[in-house]
Design an enzyme around this catalytic site. Structure first.
Site, short mmCIF file in Angstrom:
data_model
loop_
_atom_site.label_atom_id
_atom_site.label_comp_id
_atom_site.label_asym_id
_atom_site.label_seq_id
_atom_site.Cartn_x
_atom_site.Cartn_y
_atom_site.Cartn_z
N GLU A 12 5.62 0.38 -14.75
CA GLU A 12 6.27 1.33 -13.84
C GLU A 12 6.06 0.96 -12.37
OE1 GLU A 12 6.53 5.36 -16.55
OE2 GLU A 12 4.59 4.88 -15.69
N GLY A 78 11.11 11.00 -21.46
CA GLY A 78 11.93 11.34 -22.61
C GLY A 78 12.95 12.39 -22.18
N MET A 172 4.21 12.57 -19.29
CA MET A 172 2.79 12.83 -19.50
C MET A 172 1.94 12.87 -18.22
SD MET A 172 2.34 10.53 -23.01
CE MET A 172 0.69 11.13 -23.35
N GLU A 173 2.58 12.84 -17.04
CA GLU A 173 1.79 12.79 -15.79
C GLU A 173 2.32 13.64 -14.64
OE1 GLU A 173 3.18 9.89 -17.05
OE2 GLU A 173 1.48 9.20 -18.26
N ASP A 196 14.04 7.28 -23.58
CA ASP A 196 14.21 7.71 -24.99
C ASP A 196 14.54 9.20 -24.96
OD1 ASP A 196 11.02 7.64 -24.35
OD2 ASP A 196 11.56 9.44 -25.49
C1 3QA Z 1 4.01 7.16 -22.95
C2 3QA Z 1 4.14 6.87 -21.48
C3 3QA Z 1 3.42 7.93 -20.70
O1 3QA Z 1 2.92 7.42 -19.50
C4 3QA Z 1 4.50 8.97 -20.46
C5 3QA Z 1 5.59 6.99 -21.01
C6 3QA Z 1 8.72 8.47 -21.93
N1 3QA Z 1 9.09 8.99 -23.13
C7 3QA Z 1 8.20 9.96 -23.46
C8 3QA Z 1 8.08 10.81 -24.58
N2 3QA Z 1 7.05 11.69 -24.60
C9 3QA Z 1 6.16 11.73 -23.58
N3 3QA Z 1 6.24 10.93 -22.49
C10 3QA Z 1 7.26 10.04 -22.44
N4 3QA Z 1 5.66 8.16 -20.18
C11 3QA Z 1 4.13 5.95 -23.74
S1 3QA Z 1 2.77 5.68 -24.71
C12 3QA Z 1 3.03 4.08 -25.26
C13 3QA Z 1 2.01 3.17 -24.68
O2 3QA Z 1 2.12 1.90 -25.15
C14 3QA Z 1 6.93 8.88 -20.16
C15 3QA Z 1 7.61 9.10 -21.47
N5 3QA Z 1 8.95 10.79 -25.59
C16 3QA Z 1 1.13 1.11 -24.58
C17 3QA Z 1 0.91 -0.09 -25.44
O3 3QA Z 1 0.26 0.30 -26.62
#
Ligand code: 3QA
Length: 230
Positions: A12, A78, A172-173, A196
């Site tokens: 990001e 999302g 998530m932030e 997504d």
């Molecule tokens: C979660 C990331 C977190 O920082 C929140 C992406 C996009 N789609 C989402 C969803 N639900 C909640 N949050 C989000 N961000 C990704 S965890 C995967 C980590 O992989 C926003 C977000 N559906 C790291 C490698 O293992």
């Protein structure tokens, strides 16, 4: 004017670091902060790691240690609102914590005494965003963003968040960063590009689109920075 630019994941902020070119790195509390000057504006850039706790720590450190006076968040989310397609941008008008729950005591979801169910973002930063979008010919939507310590990938949870908070997107932030900034009187702006739609195929879509959507958001944030006063 010192501007903080936060993301949660390395992807990001990568396009932002690439754009500023040179920067100075400082490690504090298991995080790296990148100081740079872009077009005469002092920037502090960092990714917090995922979730409300780490993003709270990073936002607080940016303000207390580095003296950040305005906070911009760039990242992915999302989508909940069906009008938001993968790659679309959403600006948070207000945010809430969808997983904060003391409803057992009669309080609404997302509320704790001393706080509020929703926290608003800075109106003039939002206006700047819509000015920049118009200039660029980019579609921008305002809306409510719900934050929680869960990667949502299930239709029931998504429906709960939509019906409880009328949320348009989730991540998530954002809310934790907004609460920190609101409490410390620092104007805050939260931008997200959809990666997504938080349904059963969310993790697949996320893996495919997170990098391209993160770049869409980061590029837009830098256009805004170019318009901020030095
Ligand atoms: C979660 C990331 C977190 O920082 C929140 C992406 C996009 N789609 C989402 C969803 N639900 C909640 N949050 C989000 N961000 C990704 S965890 C995967 C980590 O992989 C926003 C977000 N559906 C790291 C490698 O293992």
């Amino acid at each position: 004017m010192k501007i903080g630019i936060m993301g949660a994941m390395p992807e990001e902020i990568a396009p932002i670091l690439e754009k500023v070119g040179e920067y100075k790195s400082t490690d504090i509390a298991d995080n790296t902060y990148y100081e740079a000057n872009y077009n005469g504006v002092d920037l502090v850039i960092a990714y917090s790691k995922i979730g409300k706790v780490f993003s709270t720590l990073t936002a607080s450190t940016m303000i207390h240690h580095f003296g950040v006076e305005t906070m911009l968040f760039s990242g992915v989310a999302g989508g909940i609102n069906p009008a938001l397609k993968i790659g679309d941008l959403i600006v948070a008008d207000k945010l809430c914590q969808h997983d904060l729950d003391i409803t057992a005591f009669g309080h609404p979801h997302g509320f704790v005494p001393g706080g509020s169910q929703f926290v608003e973002t800075d109106a003039s930063l939002r206006k700047l965003a819509f000015d920049v979008a118009k200039e660029m010919g980019v579609a921008l939507q305002g809306g409510t963003i719900a934050t929680g310590d869960q990667f949502v990938h299930n239709p029931e949870r998504k429906a709960f968040i939509e019906s409880t908070f009328s949320a348009d997107a989730l991540e998530m932030e954002g809310a934790s960063v907004a609460v920190v900034c609101h409490s410390l009187n620092v104007p805050v702006f939260i931008l997200r590009a959809i990666s997504d739609t938080a349904d059963t195929d969310a993790s697949f879509n996320f893996d495919e689109f997170m990098e391209s959507s993160a770049k869409i958001s980061a590029d837009f944030i830098m256009k805004m920075v170019e318009r901020l006063e030095r």
